[in-house]
Design a protein around this motif. Sequence first.
Motif, mmCIF file in Angstrom:
data_model
loop_
_atom_site.group_PDB
_atom_site.id
_atom_site.type_symbol
_atom_site.label_atom_id
_atom_site.label_comp_id
_atom_site.label_asym_id
_atom_site.label_seq_id
_atom_site.Cartn_x
_atom_site.Cartn_y
_atom_site.Cartn_z
ATOM 1 N N THR A 534 0.824 -1.210 0.000
ATOM 2 C CA THR A 534 0.000 0.000 0.000
ATOM 3 C C THR A 534 0.856 1.258 0.000
ATOM 4 O O THR A 534 0.373 2.333 -0.317
ATOM 5 C CB THR A 534 -0.926 0.080 1.234
ATOM 6 O OG1 THR A 534 -0.110 0.114 2.402
ATOM 7 C CG2 THR A 534 -1.870 -1.073 1.286
ATOM 8 N N ARG A 535 2.117 1.118 0.388
ATOM 9 C CA ARG A 535 2.951 2.304 0.455
ATOM 10 C C ARG A 535 3.715 2.543 -0.832
ATOM 11 O O ARG A 535 4.325 3.578 -1.003
ATOM 12 C CB ARG A 535 3.959 2.188 1.606
ATOM 13 C CG ARG A 535 3.352 2.294 2.957
ATOM 14 C CD ARG A 535 2.800 3.671 3.222
ATOM 15 N NE ARG A 535 2.112 3.760 4.484
ATOM 16 C CZ ARG A 535 0.820 3.543 4.629
ATOM 17 N NH1 ARG A 535 0.090 3.205 3.614
ATOM 18 N NH2 ARG A 535 0.253 3.670 5.807
ATOM 19 N N SER A 536 3.714 1.561 -1.716
ATOM 20 C CA SER A 536 4.454 1.779 -2.953
ATOM 21 C C SER A 536 3.520 2.401 -3.969
ATOM 22 O O SER A 536 2.305 2.369 -3.818
ATOM 23 C CB SER A 536 5.001 0.464 -3.472
ATOM 24 O OG SER A 536 3.936 -0.401 -3.744
ATOM 25 N N ALA A 644 2.847 10.733 9.548
ATOM 26 C CA ALA A 644 2.730 11.738 8.491
ATOM 27 C C ALA A 644 1.344 11.752 7.859
ATOM 28 O O ALA A 644 0.847 12.802 7.451
ATOM 29 C CB ALA A 644 3.781 11.488 7.417
ATOM 30 N N ASP A 645 0.702 10.593 7.762
ATOM 31 C CA ASP A 645 -0.619 10.537 7.135
ATOM 32 C C ASP A 645 -1.628 11.393 7.884
ATOM 33 O O ASP A 645 -2.514 11.995 7.277
ATOM 34 C CB ASP A 645 -1.131 9.090 7.115
ATOM 35 C CG ASP A 645 -0.356 8.231 6.148
ATOM 36 O OD1 ASP A 645 -0.378 7.000 6.290
ATOM 37 O OD2 ASP A 645 0.296 8.816 5.264
ATOM 38 N N ASP A 648 -0.929 14.928 6.804
ATOM 39 C CA ASP A 648 -1.237 15.122 5.385
ATOM 40 C C ASP A 648 -2.746 15.200 5.168
ATOM 41 O O ASP A 648 -3.259 16.089 4.485
ATOM 42 C CB ASP A 648 -0.646 13.960 4.590
ATOM 43 C CG ASP A 648 -0.891 14.120 3.115
ATOM 44 O OD1 ASP A 648 -1.920 13.638 2.628
ATOM 45 O OD2 ASP A 648 -0.056 14.752 2.453
ATOM 46 N N THR A 649 -3.474 14.256 5.791
ATOM 47 C CA THR A 649 -4.924 14.264 5.601
ATOM 48 C C THR A 649 -5.537 15.522 6.204
ATOM 49 O O THR A 649 -6.427 16.136 5.615
ATOM 50 C CB THR A 649 -5.542 13.015 6.243
ATOM 51 O OG1 THR A 649 -4.776 11.882 5.869
ATOM 52 C CG2 THR A 649 -6.967 12.825 5.801
ATOM 53 N N ASP A 674 8.408 12.866 6.904
ATOM 54 C CA ASP A 674 8.512 11.939 5.778
ATOM 55 C C ASP A 674 9.251 12.632 4.656
ATOM 56 O O ASP A 674 8.703 12.849 3.576
ATOM 57 C CB ASP A 674 7.092 11.585 5.329
ATOM 58 C CG ASP A 674 7.034 10.232 4.668
ATOM 59 O OD1 ASP A 674 5.941 9.854 4.213
ATOM 60 O OD2 ASP A 674 8.086 9.557 4.603
ATOM 61 N N ASP A 677 9.353 11.576 0.816
ATOM 62 C CA ASP A 677 8.136 11.314 0.045
ATOM 63 C C ASP A 677 7.792 12.548 -0.772
ATOM 64 O O ASP A 677 7.479 13.595 -0.213
ATOM 65 C CB ASP A 677 6.987 10.979 1.012
ATOM 66 C CG ASP A 677 5.726 10.560 0.294
ATOM 67 O OD1 ASP A 677 5.587 10.870 -0.912
ATOM 68 O OD2 ASP A 677 4.883 9.911 0.925
ATOM 69 N N THR A 679 5.203 13.332 -2.369
ATOM 70 C CA THR A 679 3.821 13.831 -2.417
ATOM 71 C C THR A 679 3.642 15.075 -1.546
ATOM 72 O O THR A 679 2.756 15.892 -1.809
ATOM 73 C CB THR A 679 2.796 12.776 -1.952
ATOM 74 O OG1 THR A 679 3.106 12.387 -0.627
ATOM 75 C CG2 THR A 679 2.813 11.568 -2.840
ATOM 76 N N HIS A 680 4.475 15.226 -0.519
ATOM 77 C CA HIS A 680 4.303 16.404 0.334
ATOM 78 C C HIS A 680 4.727 17.690 -0.367
ATOM 79 O O HIS A 680 3.966 18.654 -0.403
ATOM 80 C CB HIS A 680 5.058 16.218 1.651
ATOM 81 C CG HIS A 680 4.651 14.980 2.376
ATOM 82 N ND1 HIS A 680 3.358 14.750 2.806
ATOM 83 C CD2 HIS A 680 5.362 13.879 2.730
ATOM 84 C CE1 HIS A 680 3.304 13.567 3.396
ATOM 85 N NE2 HIS A 680 4.497 13.015 3.357
#
Lengths: 925, 251
Positions: A534-536, A644-645, A648-649, A674, A677, A679-680
Amino acid sequence: MHHSVEMIDKRQLTKGKVCARCGAAISSRLPGQSCPACLIESGLGPDGLAEDLRDGKAPLMMNFGDYELLEEIGRGGQGVVFRARQKSLNRIVALKVIGVGPWATEAHIRRFRLEAEAAASLDHPGIVPIYEIGERDGSCYFSMKCIEGGQLDKIAGDQPMPVRRAVELIVKVARTLHYAHQRGILHRDIKPGNILLDKEGEPHLTDFGLARLIESESTITRTMDVLGTPSYIAPEQAAMKPLTNATDVYGLGAVLYQLLTGYPPFAGGTTFETIRLVLQVEPRRPHLWNPKIDRDIATISLKCLEKDPQRRYASALELAEDLERWSRHEPIRARRTGLLGRGGKWVRRNPALAALVPLSLALTTVLAFMFSRNEERLPPAGIAVLPFENLGDEKENASFVDGMQDDILTKLAKVADLKVISRTSVMQYRGVRNTREIGRALRVSHVLEGSVRKSGDKVHLNAQLIDTRDDTHVWAEQYDRDLTDVFAIQSELAQKIASQLSKKINRAEKAAIETKPTHDLEAYELYVRAKLLTRSSGPDNLEVLQKLAGASDLLQRAVARDSNFALAYCLLTETNLSLYWIPGRAEPAFRTRADVALHNAQRIAPEAGETHLAKALFDYYGNRDLDHALEELDTAARLLPNNADVFDTSARIERRLNRWKEALRHFAKAAELDPRDPTHPTAIATTYRLLRHYKEAEETADRAIGMFPEAADQFWKEKGEVALAEGDLEKARAAIEKLSSKEAFPALLVRVLLYEHNYLEAERVAVASWKDEGSVRFTGVGAIIAARAQADAEKIRAYAVKARHAYEPLLNGPSVDPTMFSEVGVIDAALGRREDAIAECRRAVELRPLDRDAVEGPDYVANLALAYAWLGERDHAIEQLSSIIHVPGGPRFGDLKLNPMWDDLRGDPRFEQIMATAAEPIPLK
Amino acid sequence: MVLRCDGKVPAQNFAASGVAFTTTRWSLVMDAQAESPLAQRALEELCRIYWRPIYSFLRREGKTAEDAQDLTQDFFAQLLERGDFAAVRQEKGRLRSYLLGSLKHFLANDRRRAMARKRGEGRVPISFDYLRSEECVDVEEQALSPDRVYDRHWALTVLDRVFARLLVEGQHLGRPGLTERLSELLSGEPDPPAQSQIAREFGMTENAVKQAFHRLRQRYRQLLREEVAQTVATPADVEGELRELMIALRP
């Protein structure tokens, strides 16, 4: 007429026979007079043979115009150097082929030639003479005398050079430089690679003026692109300020430093890090690297490396003279730089010079979280739990070993007092030994390394805590236990580490740490494997889908083994929500499954942080209940302070609720936890863009490109978006050219083409991208806009019908996403169906009004405005546009000005006014 | 976490999410853990496209035209039935080498007899219509080994498809025949005399021709890569495959 007859004859003669290029047999099926091999060869390399040469692919023909290439002798950031034979004069030369890149315009190339010609006019034994300058296949090249010896950096290697020898060399180069300066020519790119040594060991300076090629509007990253290593550039170069003789003196000082110590003065883990060091930090005192360096020579080299150009030697001659004084054991002129001691921040000391660093206030707030402004030498306290080494023989224990690391990381992460880096960011450091590097890249003071051997029903764990600042072991421990004890080991270990770092654990945290996730080890392994999936990420939706489906499978098996495995249920909730949200799917089954999984988690562990997070995700992604989601996230943040999620959310939700400042803060916190990553930074850049803070958006993207070269595409896309919003077509084009795969962003490309008013090409690209309904939905509207711009009624109709057809499956499906209504409304407007169009667009606005969604809400209103415009109802269109002009995410200036879809409103003074307002950034409250 | 996407509304910004990548057929097949219908369809499509190299290989091996056709059908039918994808990973995911290896294996094991029964239920209706016009095997090919013949026809298939697409796209340009003429110049250096010819023929300025040619060449390269990407595992393999093809084609 005469000529075309000749042409036909020639064609008939050669048809079906041999290849014009290589003489091999050709196929009559393919056009022209070429054989398949030559056709494929011409298909290689985006710019032809020259680019192939630069990229280091073996050239199949060793010819480059008048030059026969013999061997590659050097390679740098700009290009490649070959030893070559100039056929016409039958002499050996050095040929440098430079990658010019798409952002170099005619003007740039002209300037390069001027500079190169000026350099060619220099006649000095210490300067490599230039013979010829030219351009071929889109690359610039020049030929020069071939110095048989080599580059200084290759010869010196990583070892310090004997001091006298180093000084001797630098004196000579300094005098050479002075000669050039007296003739008004700066080098701008002094580094060991540009100093060649001949057979007698004499230095020769080469590549004068090349840095000119990348001057002016380039961003930092573009510069780095061309210059290669930024370790030697002067601070004013990094800050894009005018250059002087002192800039070259700096460069020479950097070379001297390297020769004396074996290290460049600044070397960060990444391009961005290095530049930051160049701008903000003093170089390490040379004698700390090499004790043989005496005070005086150290002083001289440090004087060259002063941040403030005025504090350096005023000319290369002065440097040469001071060095000669040193050689003669006479007192030197340079004053010891004791004032700028440790801890002295150049930026703080010189506020005027601080302006050299183009950081805006808002950005520094974000950066304060992303990059702590504490003392650079001491990374902030924090720990990264690195992937453990599997000492056992069986590969199948890999998941078990990963599971141990995962559990320890999760447990440590529960301690609010400690900063713990997310697993995604540490996984890439598997097997990496350089803890100092890791400490710098992740900004942590400590790492935990471990090795595990599992044999039979026993497990052996060896754990070490290392201080990254000086690479020293702080603590180590071994565990030899039964397999069934493994969670107990991990819990002990986590608590021990926390205490080693003097961090307090409160009672609740302790209880959470000591809770076993499950009693079934196999179930735990399944969970760990699922987590990895799920993390990839994948290159496309299909691959992601498959991974998620695989994860879901594994998790089901895990809970089948242990029906009280709360963590697994939490992950299952998240996984099913992800499946629910894969574009174009929205199958209710997934949402239901997520709900079921959540209920199970709540049954087993209602107070756990992970459960609150799962609930928050369901509230937001399952129910769009923003307020409750934020409440749950608040609780989750207390219980999972290093997740981090959670942040982020929160940020994403806050954005929708128009709380932009909080959103940025939370994105920054997620990035801190994170750092690897991408995406941030993507989210941050997008957010700034929505707020019309384009500078900050660009800077964020630039930094990210430096940090994530392999994920650069999404940032180039972002930069393209910013450029379009600003109305800067050239910049947008440049960004697109940087994409490794234009096909991955057809919508962006179509928009750029539309803005460039290249309607046919826009149409063509859009059409070419249509492989299935999803892709038609992506660019269908673009094709319609192109058709409208050409006032081609048939095309408009054809594309509109096709696009609308692509929405049928969605409209007939279970999803009630307002986006599809909004888009269909626009398409209907193109077809002239007034009632339908307005109804659909309005529906979207009602389902998701501005106060319920500050991110997508404005788009629905804009679409309504567009529909009105296309239906000829100007007043209504203007009214709608006006309502969103002061709102983040509203229409962009560039869009309004250049996108042909707004043409129906042009000329109206109200529209012009709206356009002007759209250029203004939205203040961050 | 997969849920992170900055979805935006297409009309304003039509790239709904950051995830927008065309799936290559072969990577689909490769990744299939189980037999998903998608993977099956993808493989069928690939077979339909790349039958010709297989056929040419068999002809060069000495089979008659009829036998070669039958064998080709059988081979693909068997492949689709029990594709052994572990072997694929060993081939580093290149469809071209995988198919050839598979074919040789198939021939060695003489499964034809078993397949003879299944022929009626052929799942891959390959149209051999174009064969007759092309049946003239080049004299040059007789001098090549069957493997080389296979590679040559593979490359021709790729190029064929690329040029077909170029021509289709070229129809939008509003100058019939221009794409064809420009395509002739594609290999080798851009040729100024030839370009000025074309300029005269079509009533365009030389500059316009130069630009059109440049665009065509870019597009050609793009399409060539796209086409090859369909048969390798990752985008990074594309360059390598192109080079191998080229080397295989050179005498």
